[in-house]
Design a protein around this motif. Structure first.
Motif, short mmCIF file in Angstrom:
data_model
loop_
_atom_site.label_atom_id
_atom_site.label_comp_id
_atom_site.label_asym_id
_atom_site.label_seq_id
_atom_site.Cartn_x
_atom_site.Cartn_y
_atom_site.Cartn_z
N GLY A 241 37.51 38.80 40.36
CA GLY A 241 36.84 39.10 39.25
C GLY A 241 35.27 38.71 39.09
O GLY A 241 35.00 37.82 39.95
N GLU A 242 34.64 38.92 38.08
CA GLU A 242 33.24 38.59 37.92
C GLU A 242 33.29 37.32 37.47
O GLU A 242 34.03 36.57 36.65
N THR A 243 31.99 36.53 38.11
CA THR A 243 31.82 35.29 37.81
C THR A 243 30.18 35.11 37.34
O THR A 243 29.55 36.03 37.82
N ALA A 244 29.85 34.09 37.20
CA ALA A 244 28.27 33.96 37.02
C ALA A 244 27.50 34.08 38.17
O ALA A 244 26.48 34.36 38.31
N ASP A 245 28.11 33.61 39.29
CA ASP A 245 27.43 33.67 40.55
C ASP A 245 27.91 34.48 41.45
O ASP A 245 27.41 34.34 43.02
N ASN A 246 28.73 35.49 41.30
CA ASN A 246 29.15 36.26 42.60
C ASN A 246 28.65 37.82 42.67
O ASN A 246 29.21 38.43 43.31
N HIS A 247 27.47 37.85 41.92
CA HIS A 247 26.93 39.13 41.98
C HIS A 247 27.68 40.56 41.94
O HIS A 247 27.68 41.14 43.00
N TRP A 248 28.58 40.49 40.87
CA TRP A 248 29.31 41.61 40.66
C TRP A 248 28.64 42.86 40.52
O TRP A 248 27.55 42.74 39.77
N VAL A 249 28.92 44.06 41.01
CA VAL A 249 28.49 45.22 41.14
C VAL A 249 29.54 46.38 40.94
O VAL A 249 30.73 46.20 41.71
N VAL A 250 29.23 47.28 39.94
CA VAL A 250 29.93 48.44 40.06
C VAL A 250 29.41 49.69 40.62
O VAL A 250 28.36 49.69 40.37
N THR A 251 30.05 50.28 41.49
CA THR A 251 29.36 51.40 42.04
C THR A 251 29.83 52.67 41.63
O THR A 251 31.08 52.84 41.73
N GLY A 252 28.87 53.74 41.63
CA GLY A 252 29.16 54.95 41.29
C GLY A 252 30.00 55.54 42.71
O GLY A 252 30.30 54.87 43.38
N GLY B 15 34.27 47.90 40.38
CA GLY B 15 33.55 46.74 40.53
C GLY B 15 34.05 45.75 41.48
O GLY B 15 35.30 45.75 41.77
N ALA B 16 33.05 45.00 42.19
CA ALA B 16 33.55 43.96 43.15
C ALA B 16 32.52 42.98 43.39
O ALA B 16 31.05 43.49 43.12
N SER B 17 32.65 42.09 43.99
CA SER B 17 31.47 40.84 44.06
C SER B 17 30.98 41.48 45.38
O SER B 17 31.30 41.92 46.25
N ASN B 18 29.36 41.24 45.23
CA ASN B 18 28.75 41.88 46.64
C ASN B 18 28.49 40.50 47.51
O ASN B 18 27.73 41.00 48.57
N THR B 19 28.80 39.53 47.21
CA THR B 19 28.80 38.29 47.98
C THR B 19 30.04 37.77 48.44
O THR B 19 30.23 37.10 49.34
N ASP B 20 31.24 37.85 47.79
CA ASP B 20 32.43 37.23 48.09
C ASP B 20 33.41 38.03 48.44
O ASP B 20 33.91 38.95 47.32
#
Length: 179
Positions: free
Chosen positions: A123-134, A113-118
């Motif tokens: 790490g994941e936060t409420a507003d950084n659009h965290w996404v785990v990609t296969g 996972g990583a933020s899709n915006t930052d």
């Protein structure tokens, strides 16, 4: 990767995953190859430079490659990157302008996972659009920019559809999921 400059600054690549700092220094070529099995096509992995993050935070060259690819398992995100992608990753880690090239990365084992915006979120936060990609590949660098307008900047619903990660930043790149 055969470019010597990557080894001079390879320590910066340790930041690709903060969990890499505790990894063992007694990793062998064979044990790393076992861990990387499936991250890229076998022909890419077989002749790639292998990097291993050490406990001190530096990248140890376990094997010099002959095909221009560098494979590593920093933290939880195994990858193989071509020379242009390694230059992009260096620029990203140093917060510098990306090179005017087109780079390619295999991450066929997926990621954690990583933020899709930052680009620098740790790490994941409420507003950084965290996404785990296969399993996926990435096209990155300024050479990928002409492609980005054709794809959404949000992760599409359902598996397999490409999207732009880190839109609106110099590190925007195309994510291409692989089924």
């Amino acid at each position: 990767m055969t470019c010597p400059k990557i080894y001079a600054t390879a320590g910066t690549l340790i930041l690709l995953a903060s969990t890499a700092l505790g990894q063992a220094t007694d990793v062998t070529v064979d044990s790393l190859m076992d861990r990387l099995d499936g991250v890229a096509p076998a022909a890419v992995l077989a002749n790639s430079t292998l990097l291993n993050p050490t406990a001190s935070g530096e990248m140890q060259v376990l094997r010099e490659g002959s095909n221009g690819w560098t494979c590593m398992y920093p933290g939880t995100n195994p990858m193989c990157a071509d020379g242009a992608a390694m230059s992009f990753l260096q620029a990203w880690m140093m917060n510098e302008d990306p090179p005017d090239t087109l780079g390619f990365v295999y991450m066929l084992l997926g990621d954690e996972g990583a933020s899709n915006t930052d680009p620098h979120a740790e790490g994941e936060t409420a507003d950084n659009h965290w996404v785990v990609t296969g399993p996926h590949v990435m096209l990155l660098g300024k050479g990928a920019q002409p492609l980005l307008d054709s794809y959404p900047t949000e992760v599409p619903e359902g598996a397999g559809a490409p999207w732009v990660m880190w839109p609106g930043t110099p590190y925007a790149h195309l994510m291409l999921p692989i089924d």
